[in-house]
Write an enzyme that holds these catalytic residues in place. Structure first.
Site, PDB file in Angstrom:
ATOM      1  N   SER C  66       0.792  -1.240   0.000  1.00 16.76           N
ATOM      2  CA  SER C  66       0.000   0.000   0.000  1.00 16.76           C
ATOM      3  C   SER C  66       0.820   1.285   0.000  1.00 16.76           C
ATOM      4  CB  SER C  66      -0.939   0.030   1.206  1.00 16.76           C
ATOM      5  OG  SER C  66      -1.977  -0.890   1.035  1.00 16.76           O
ATOM      6  N   LYS C  69       0.495   3.421  -2.993  1.00 16.90           N
ATOM      7  CA  LYS C  69      -0.644   4.335  -3.204  1.00 16.90           C
ATOM      8  C   LYS C  69      -0.198   5.796  -3.197  1.00 16.90           C
ATOM      9  CE  LYS C  69      -3.891   1.233  -0.794  1.00 16.90           C
ATOM     10  NZ  LYS C  69      -4.576   0.977   0.500  1.00 16.90           N
ATOM     11  N   TYR C 191      -3.112  -1.674 -10.384  1.00 14.09           N
ATOM     12  CA  TYR C 191      -3.073  -1.491  -8.930  1.00 14.09           C
ATOM     13  C   TYR C 191      -2.313  -2.632  -8.242  1.00 14.09           C
ATOM     14  CZ  TYR C 191      -4.656  -1.454  -4.107  1.00 14.09           C
ATOM     15  OH  TYR C 191      -4.682  -1.477  -2.744  1.00 14.09           O
ATOM     16  N   TYR C 243      -4.940   4.830   7.993  1.00 17.44           N
ATOM     17  CA  TYR C 243      -6.322   4.357   8.089  1.00 17.44           C
ATOM     18  C   TYR C 243      -7.007   4.889   9.344  1.00 17.44           C
ATOM     19  CZ  TYR C 243      -4.260   1.165   4.685  1.00 17.44           C
ATOM     20  OH  TYR C 243      -3.578   0.631   3.637  1.00 17.44           O
ATOM     21  N   VAL C 261       1.261  -3.853   3.851  1.00 19.93           N
ATOM     22  CA  VAL C 261       0.931  -5.083   4.573  1.00 19.93           C
ATOM     23  C   VAL C 261       2.099  -6.086   4.589  1.00 19.93           C
ATOM     24  CG1 VAL C 261      -0.076  -6.417   2.691  1.00 19.93           C
ATOM     25  CG2 VAL C 261      -1.066  -6.587   4.986  1.00 19.93           C
TER      26      VAL C 261
END
Lengths: 307, 307, 307, 307
Positions: C66, C69, C191, C243, C261
């Site tokens: 992630s 991103k 992605y 998050y 992750v």
């Protein structure tokens, strides 16, 4: 009642089968409910002809709790008419627990009169000059349905008043949303007092049979509400009566029902029967464990599914 | 059918009264539905004896859409049994729209088989070696309930496949949650194909009457499902059939029902009647406007409330 | 690096202190991540002058996941401008987990580019003639920020593709809501492929320092993005990067951050430092346990809070 | 202040540019706020050296409203410490409006101290023997930050008390969830009274500058809170201060901020400036329209983005 009576025999058999079941827990949300004897278990059936069969602790007294919502709703319907009541409280299952904060986004209406929020609004719709007046009329209707003068357990009522934070929150939320226009404290006084009315399984059976007989108490012959009101009440019990387990109840048992946290359950099938049960041990959904199981067994043995 | 027949006279009167109603809108989610003639309006009643009364455009064909969910659910119950089906799809009203993303937090189960997510899982539970095999069995059951061989509108089916993003999303969500174990594309093929089956209001009346008669088609005499399955299906229609307006429908009409986005509606009362309706103009909830109004009028005139 | 260098000494001390910590779990959502060596722990700091300090397994390769991103968002901002990007993806914390289905009710926009739904839309906003073209540009930007040519772990990429049900569901939901207009399969290819790019803690430190230096890689001196883009990226990392624990991170650590992750973390303070960390054992929120703890210790020792 | 002073010139220019803007609406939730003059618009900047520049209606008094939450939070942090406060109120953005019912499922904690629910709990955490004692300490801190003795608008306070249904509901919800242990009426008295304190744009600029200077009032030189508390307060303002528009505010303006429904706004950048604004016309999010626009213009002209 002899051995030859199949209803009596079935009630006895179900009582014998389920009495040893000692799972579940007493309701802990107010102290007096924790004093209940967990071994208590009573059942009663009342026929449309007004005949009553009972088994176990059918004459034991306990507080009616949420089952009172059914009768306050009946009185609000009688006083205001279906359309006026539906403007203030919905009639759709919430898909949630009894104390859900389920107000419609646009109208602020609680989802239905069987969850606490909806029952509080319902109390405010019962006609009366004062809180005492409104409560008196609800008590009278419940008494007429039971066929005897019911009374309040003042100890339970005092305990309810002391632990009413969540219901008070719901009241102020609905005041803020415009769906409750009455005073919060007065309305809660009515709502909590109706929850503290004492009944027995025998009472509940006659009250359920009154709904099943279109509003006429089959024991006393007294009309307590119009047949339209009785039908509307049973319909809302069918779709919303068992909170977020209403759909499964209708599949497994099949007759409209309502439970109370003290361990009472009523269920009724139009023109067929009224059933009252009591057992204070509750399952994870907060319904009386032995009572729910008893209804499933009786539904199977009598094939009384409403559909 | 003469003037003296009260059922025919009532159907005609309701048709005459509601035909001029031209509110509502055609379903816009797939192009072929926008080609429907908005003036169409047909009604049919089928009695437990298999007698059929019709009025208006009762022989007009349209796609069955979500009404097919009822029959896929019946087949899944027959193939797997109630308990096994309930392990994979719930039976509680969602309190939400037809395309709600309502999966139970702990199990990933969709709320009930009448919303799209639940209907997709239901299709995957119908027995069969292949998608074509599963669809064939659903089509056979629908045909047996209608009493004639039904066929697919290939144009509607092609359009459904092209605009299936939301249903595909639901499929992958349930794959991810573990509640759908079958292939998403294959399962959607079955689900969307069953939605494209062509029926008439006459067909729907006979299909509804089959449910009302415990699974026996009252016209052909053929048993299409067990009486337990028929009862379970009617029960889920009662609590979940009209999405987030099911509670109000049960109050106002009182018989279990299911609507489709092309304008069809079925409703059935055990041992009493089956009713099929068609009119493509939809109200804000996505239900056929004239059909809903017709059911309310008929419920009033025939007092057929199930409770 | 001698004993006298306080940065090196602090990194070593933190590494020594936290290496024995063996709580937490390896990420289980794709099989290759379960093969990571749970004892691995690497740290690196890069200064605005381009000086790099490292400790532990700072040269170990792992997939960026992630953290990618951040760079896809930078490229979308560079390609489309802030306003055009914000029309398609929000910039508000969702208050939810990384895979939340958080689409705005009225616009269908995902809440922000740091949750999966928003990152998928972000990929679709990167300019390019094809999926391969768009991915190539993202890989180039990440390589420029790291100061070396990064490559894809094809085994991780294959595993991501096989277990993409949830991301595929998000893609179709957004197609259905109109917020994703590109093809779902192609966009997921981009992605998931960007998530499988291999980096080291050293790489991440330089990449973070590039953001801290307004887009100029302090080691190579190459400008990789405008200073406005770098500031916007850091701002979104500050409010949404961790998050549903972003607020607490800003209180406890105080510099914008993003975790992956596989166990990577980057955090950067404008004109002050870039930090890259790696340790595959994750806490309950899915963040690298040793890395989070290391950031807290380093924030305390260096007082580098951004506010 | 001469024409040559760039800060004064910029404030004047921004005031001139935005004064004609007459969009937006006065807050209607309590009657006194509707009496505000919609043309009022004041701005003030305070530097870390304690120099104050002002423009427009900078000396006009208005009620501080939600900006008071910042100072009650500072006092709770000073009295209890960060960890003890975070046990009772979260620090994560709720992704929702100021009056959201956002309590954490497991702990009953409100999401953060900037929404009403969290501010009510915060008030209960301020040390003091009585409601009056707790309020007195909050008023003293606000006065110390402003550098003058602030007072309460008793008319606004009375109106707040009369229309507090929603806040009372939040109080009882949190009592019921266990996150508020104090008396609801007493806690609301403190909370609503702090909202009714009168300030000017000049006051807010000095209060903001006090936060920007690590808790030392740059005009009076008095330390009002520790630098850790000031940093924690600014951090929570950065992530949660502008409710569900906090992320966009940080992108467009970039300094931690808090707004009040009477039209006040504060924003502060560490070691750089404190800004106070007043204009009673509100945008759709309930923030002062001219003040928000002014902050965007000033952020652009002074490049004061914190990241």
């Amino acid at each position: 009642m002899t051995e030859l009576d199949p209803v009596a025999a079935t009630l006895d058999a179900v009582h014998r089968e389920l009495a040893p079941l000692d799972e579940g827990e007493l309701a802990g949300y107010i102290p007096p409910l924790l004093l209940a004897d967990p071994s208590r278990f009573g059942l009663a059936v009342c026929s449309p002809e007004g005949r009553l069969w009972s088994a176990g602790d059918h004459a034991e007294h306990f507080s009616i709790q949420s089952i009172s919502k059914v009768f306050a709703f009946a009185l609000a319907l009688a006083d205001r008419g279906l359309d006026a009541v539906l403007e203030r409280v919905g009639c759709e299952p919430s898909g949630e627990r009894f104390n859900a904060i389920s107000l419609e986004a646009d109208t602020g209406r609680p989802d239905n009169p069987m969850i606490n929020a909806g029952a509080i609004v319902t109390c405010s719709l019962v006609a009366g000059d004062s809180a005492a007046g409104r409560f008196g009329r609800i008590l009278s209707l419940m008494s007429a349905c039971a066929g005897r003068d019911l009374t309040v357990d003042e100890g339970v009522f005092a305990a309810e008043l002391e632990t009413a934070d969540m219901n008070r929150a719901l009241g102020y939320l609905m005041r803020s949303a415009g769906s409750l226009t009455a005073d919060v404290d007065e309305t809660l006084w009515v709502y909590l007092r109706q929850c503290a009315v004492l009944v027995t399984a025998d009472d509940l059976a006659v009250m359920a049979a009154t709904l099943a007989c279109g509003g006429v108490n089959p024991v006393t012959g007294v009309r307590t509400m119009s047949s339209d009101v009785a039908r509307h009440v049973l319909t809302v019990m069918a779709t919303c009566g068992m909170y977020d387990a209403s759909g499964e109840w209708m599949l497994r048992v099949g007759s409209p029902a309502k439970s109370g946290v003290a361990g009472g359950v009523i269920t009724a099938s139009p023109a067929t029967f009224g059933l009252g049960l009591y057992s204070p041990l509750l399952d994870a959904q907060g319904n009386s464990l032995r009572s729910v199981r008893a209804c499933e067994l009786l539904a199977e043995r009598f094939s009384w599914h409403a559909l």
